[in-house]
Write a protein that holds these residues in place. Sequence first.
Motif, PDB file in Angstrom:
ATOM      1  N   ARG A 644     -37.293  -1.507  -8.873  1.00 45.36           N
ATOM      2  CA  ARG A 644     -36.344  -2.493  -9.406  1.00 45.36           C
ATOM      3  C   ARG A 644     -34.956  -2.309  -8.778  1.00 45.36           C
ATOM      4  O   ARG A 644     -34.253  -3.291  -8.513  1.00 45.36           O
ATOM      5  CB  ARG A 644     -36.279  -2.408 -10.930  1.00 45.36           C
ATOM      6  N   LYS A 645     -34.574  -1.077  -8.508  1.00 42.86           N
ATOM      7  CA  LYS A 645     -33.269  -0.840  -7.846  1.00 42.86           C
ATOM      8  C   LYS A 645     -33.258  -1.467  -6.458  1.00 42.86           C
ATOM      9  O   LYS A 645     -32.271  -2.078  -6.046  1.00 42.86           O
ATOM     10  CB  LYS A 645     -32.998   0.665  -7.763  1.00 42.86           C
ATOM     11  N   TRP A 646     -34.344  -1.285  -5.717  1.00 41.66           N
ATOM     12  CA  TRP A 646     -34.395  -1.878  -4.367  1.00 41.66           C
ATOM     13  C   TRP A 646     -34.407  -3.401  -4.452  1.00 41.66           C
ATOM     14  O   TRP A 646     -33.717  -4.075  -3.681  1.00 41.66           O
ATOM     15  CB  TRP A 646     -35.614  -1.377  -3.601  1.00 41.66           C
ATOM     16  N   GLN A 647     -35.182  -3.955  -5.362  1.00 43.33           N
ATOM     17  CA  GLN A 647     -35.219  -5.410  -5.501  1.00 43.33           C
ATOM     18  C   GLN A 647     -33.849  -5.951  -5.917  1.00 43.33           C
ATOM     19  O   GLN A 647     -33.439  -7.022  -5.480  1.00 43.33           O
ATOM     20  CB  GLN A 647     -36.282  -5.835  -6.509  1.00 43.33           C
ATOM     21  N   HIS A 648     -33.152  -5.204  -6.755  1.00 39.37           N
ATOM     22  CA  HIS A 648     -31.796  -5.615  -7.157  1.00 39.37           C
ATOM     23  C   HIS A 648     -30.889  -5.670  -5.939  1.00 39.37           C
ATOM     24  O   HIS A 648     -30.041  -6.571  -5.804  1.00 39.37           O
ATOM     25  CB  HIS A 648     -31.237  -4.641  -8.203  1.00 39.37           C
ATOM     26  N   HIS A 649     -31.079  -4.746  -5.021  1.00 38.48           N
ATOM     27  CA  HIS A 649     -30.308  -4.755  -3.771  1.00 38.48           C
ATOM     28  C   HIS A 649     -30.692  -5.954  -2.902  1.00 38.48           C
ATOM     29  O   HIS A 649     -29.824  -6.601  -2.299  1.00 38.48           O
ATOM     30  CB  HIS A 649     -30.571  -3.455  -3.007  1.00 38.48           C
ATOM     31  N   LYS A 650     -31.982  -6.281  -2.851  1.00 36.25           N
ATOM     32  CA  LYS A 650     -32.461  -7.363  -1.974  1.00 36.25           C
ATOM     33  C   LYS A 650     -32.170  -8.740  -2.568  1.00 36.25           C
ATOM     34  O   LYS A 650     -31.646  -9.622  -1.878  1.00 36.25           O
ATOM     35  CB  LYS A 650     -33.979  -7.224  -1.753  1.00 36.25           C
ATOM     36  N   ASN A 651     -32.580  -8.958  -3.804  1.00 36.33           N
ATOM     37  CA  ASN A 651     -32.427 -10.282  -4.419  1.00 36.33           C
ATOM     38  C   ASN A 651     -32.595 -10.151  -5.931  1.00 36.33           C
ATOM     39  O   ASN A 651     -33.696 -10.317  -6.455  1.00 36.33           O
ATOM     40  CB  ASN A 651     -33.468 -11.248  -3.836  1.00 36.33           C
ATOM     41  N   GLN A 653     -31.890 -12.041  -8.331  1.00 35.44           N
ATOM     42  CA  GLN A 653     -32.236 -13.256  -9.078  1.00 35.44           C
ATOM     43  C   GLN A 653     -33.726 -13.329  -9.414  1.00 35.44           C
ATOM     44  O   GLN A 653     -34.124 -13.995 -10.381  1.00 35.44           O
ATOM     45  CB  GLN A 653     -31.840 -14.521  -8.282  1.00 35.44           C
ATOM     46  N   LYS A 654     -34.549 -12.654  -8.637  1.00 32.61           N
ATOM     47  CA  LYS A 654     -35.991 -12.730  -8.882  1.00 32.61           C
ATOM     48  C   LYS A 654     -36.441 -11.870 -10.057  1.00 32.61           C
ATOM     49  O   LYS A 654     -37.526 -12.078 -10.595  1.00 32.61           O
ATOM     50  CB  LYS A 654     -36.756 -12.283  -7.622  1.00 32.61           C
ATOM     51  N   LEU A 655     -35.652 -10.889 -10.423  1.00 35.36           N
ATOM     52  CA  LEU A 655     -36.085  -9.923 -11.434  1.00 35.36           C
ATOM     53  C   LEU A 655     -36.243 -10.550 -12.810  1.00 35.36           C
ATOM     54  O   LEU A 655     -35.427 -11.363 -13.241  1.00 35.36           O
ATOM     55  CB  LEU A 655     -35.079  -8.772 -11.515  1.00 35.36           C
ATOM     56  N   THR A 656     -37.343 -10.176 -13.493  1.00 26.71           N
ATOM     57  CA  THR A 656     -37.581 -10.579 -14.885  1.00 26.71           C
ATOM     58  C   THR A 656     -37.895  -9.307 -15.674  1.00 26.71           C
ATOM     59  O   THR A 656     -37.738  -8.192 -15.166  1.00 26.71           O
ATOM     60  CB  THR A 656     -38.777 -11.539 -14.979  1.00 26.71           C
ATOM     61  N   ASP A 657     -38.375  -9.477 -16.882  1.00 26.95           N
ATOM     62  CA  ASP A 657     -38.746  -8.313 -17.685  1.00 26.95           C
ATOM     63  C   ASP A 657     -40.107  -7.732 -17.282  1.00 26.95           C
ATOM     64  O   ASP A 657     -40.469  -6.642 -17.724  1.00 26.95           O
ATOM     65  CB  ASP A 657     -38.808  -8.701 -19.176  1.00 26.95           C
ATOM     66  N   GLU A 658     -40.859  -8.466 -16.470  1.00 25.28           N
ATOM     67  CA  GLU A 658     -42.192  -7.991 -16.099  1.00 25.28           C
ATOM     68  C   GLU A 658     -42.101  -6.809 -15.135  1.00 25.28           C
ATOM     69  O   GLU A 658     -41.237  -6.774 -14.257  1.00 25.28           O
ATOM     70  CB  GLU A 658     -42.994  -9.109 -15.412  1.00 25.28           C
ATOM     71  N   PRO A 659     -43.010  -5.842 -15.273  1.00 28.10           N
ATOM     72  CA  PRO A 659     -43.048  -4.752 -14.288  1.00 28.10           C
ATOM     73  C   PRO A 659     -43.468  -5.285 -12.914  1.00 28.10           C
ATOM     74  O   PRO A 659     -44.171  -6.293 -12.810  1.00 28.10           O
ATOM     75  CB  PRO A 659     -44.095  -3.786 -14.853  1.00 28.10           C
ATOM     76  N   LEU A 660     -43.035  -4.587 -11.851  1.00 28.86           N
ATOM     77  CA  LEU A 660     -43.294  -5.029 -10.477  1.00 28.86           C
ATOM     78  C   LEU A 660     -44.420  -4.218  -9.840  1.00 28.86           C
ATOM     79  O   LEU A 660     -44.644  -3.049 -10.186  1.00 28.86           O
ATOM     80  CB  LEU A 660     -42.033  -4.879  -9.624  1.00 28.86           C
TER      81      LEU A 660
END
Length: 800
Positions: A644-651, A653-660
């Motif tokens: 989630r930290k890396w995705q937060h760096h990349k984009n 806006q895509k993050l939701t409450d669902e696990p990745l």
Amino acid sequence: MSNKGLTPYPYQEEVAQHLLDGRNIFLRAPTGSGKTWAAILPYLWAKKQGTAFVDRLIYVLPLRTLATTLYAETAECCKRVFRVVCDPSARTGEKDELVITIQTGEQKDDPFFEGDVIFTTVDQCLSSYLNCPVSLPQRVGNINAGALLGSLVVFDEFHLLESDKAMRTAVEMLDRLQPFSQFVVMTATLTTKSLDLLKEVLGGQLVSLTPDEVMSLPSHKEKKRVYRWINRPLAINDVLEHHNGKRSIIILNTVTRAQNIYEEMTKRLEGSTINVFLLHSRFYSEDRKKAEDKLKGWFGKEATKTNVILVTTQVVEAGIDISADNLHTEIAPLNSIIQRAGRCARYEGVRGIGTAWIYELLTNKKGLPDFGPYQENDQKSLISDTREVLEQLPADGAILDFTAELERLDKVHSNIEERHLKSYRQNQYSLKTKIHEAMDGRNEVAVRELVRDVASVNVIICNDPYVLKFDKDKWPRMLSVPRSSLYKLSQFFEECRDSGEKIASYPVDTPNIIDESEMTFGWEQITSKDQIRNVSWLVVINPEFASYSPDIGLKIGVKGCCEEIRYFERRPIPRYKISYETYREHVQRVVAECRAMMPFYSNAATQLAERYKIPANRLETLADVCCALHDVGKLSMKWQDGVRKWQHHKNPQKLTDEPLAHSDYEPDMDFEDKKKYPKQPPHASEGAYSVAGWLRGNFGDNAVAAWTAIARHHGAFTESLENFKLIDGVKKWVDETLPSSIGGIALTDNPDRLTQGNFQNDLLIFSGTNSEDTGLWPLYVFLVRRLRLADQRSQKGGKG
């Protein structure tokens, strides 16, 4: 039938009937009698009818040149009846589609054996069975063995396998596969005793042509092939004296000898109308193809051109459909001599008349015979016995038909072949121990001990190895040579030690941690024969000590010049960008891919269900469950925090409450940036540990194969377990992705230190005291193949 829509020969129909009835076959027929199509046609017929009796056909050959030739010929012939596809990733599932592929050390078109008809080599097939495929990284070593289940495995030219290594391993493999697969073992020159022993061990039906059946073949009705023994080494004058403007082939035992004869002959014939060309294994593929393309026009069945001399090696010994009027060869074991003679007087009519001239070996500086590649005591003994048989021929030679050839083969080869095959039974425990150690990743010399000792090493000619590119765009083309041929460099070590000149280097592997396909290397200088002996896969030679030309190929120990490095157009191991994907989305995609594979594993599934006494649909449910649970380890708190930290760096806006399951990652853009973030913790073993108890409760003793597949879906020999804690609400996310027929999940986390240390004992171990686990090997390789290929396919093309 040879291949062109003609009526099948009676023996080909007999082979087809046995295969369609579910029997295994030992086929002995002379060279040029259509053995290849006898093995392939039953599968093609059943495929065309939509009633395939096996899942795929794996056609195994002892030489990669044979694999290349048969692959091209078969693909071309099948285009008349099927829509032929030669890339497994281009499969569409359309009616009459046939995926024909090749996987060799040089042409790696199907690294995971995904075609319908796969042409490959003994090295590729047996090393895949042993979980150490020679052309793949160790981490994916457990994918290919599962392809053998449910297949028709054809071993062509079985007699060419080393009887104390590859042949014994192949027999053990076929024995293990018997409940799940079918096989055809084909030969022109295996002795009667050997075939009888193989039948005792493996069962099966022997199809051996009678003298009358042989004489009824068009290519044998009027055949007059004379064998002549010449008690001195081959010389160019011998060839020219009998050439008479016709077709001549010279077969030498080593590449170096072939190169020397070719160079001497081209000098002698300068300005002559005689055409001369050279063919051996040490050409780049495009240069060798130019030579191979000439073969049909000069030596093929429909050839009209004459006045040609081909200088070559064992690469034409078997499986290549060419014929000369005169064949000149150095002495070799008799089965090789007969195979070579099969490139002479091969066709009907006037082209069924010819002479095979067999010459004595050269002697070395000490006056001893130069045995070339035949260095083992058994091989030297075979050459001695072959000489004895040849010396009994009349001075002007003798015509030997297939029966006469077999009689002489039995005299020369029976005792040694019988000894090695009997030792298979006597030393079964020792052999199986080595095989099981290889399957566990605990036998580093498995290929050398169990397949062939003359392990090949790749060669590149370059004066500075650091300029070589092993990245996403460039992967150097290499030439494969026997390790022993590199020993020629030893003569330069002493003088270069004083001058400081570099002779050769080998890579010290330092794979990139984030993406293992992005390879960077350090380089170690080679200064001793011991280093050559221990080099694993690549040697870069200074052009002062090696040369290459399109006409002559690679020469080691001969000064060349700096040439531009040739590169593959695509990398052997492709990289794919990864796109943002929730855990639920990823699992659903992997399960869908697994189910899409079902039709291509139906025969294997049927046999496995019968073996383990479970319904076939229950077996498919187990495969689905493996896929549904394979990434449970990613639902740990630490793993989710990192992704989630890396995705937060990349984009963000895509993050939701669902696990990745995956975050966005593009290798070209993100490689350096990603290094700044903590490395993700492992998840495969952790997921396996988490679900093992629940699997045991639902699938009993078979469950260990499933959780071992989960633990090893990223590394073939993973066995360590780290501490982890699953996220809150994890049961909800996992239950959502399980098949509806399965009850709710129960998960475990927080393993203590003792549990972590003992975890490897909870996985399948095929060697040592856990050898009873071998009974689950078929189920494990089936499940881990389905899981890993489904996982790969779900992510290709940047879709997730």
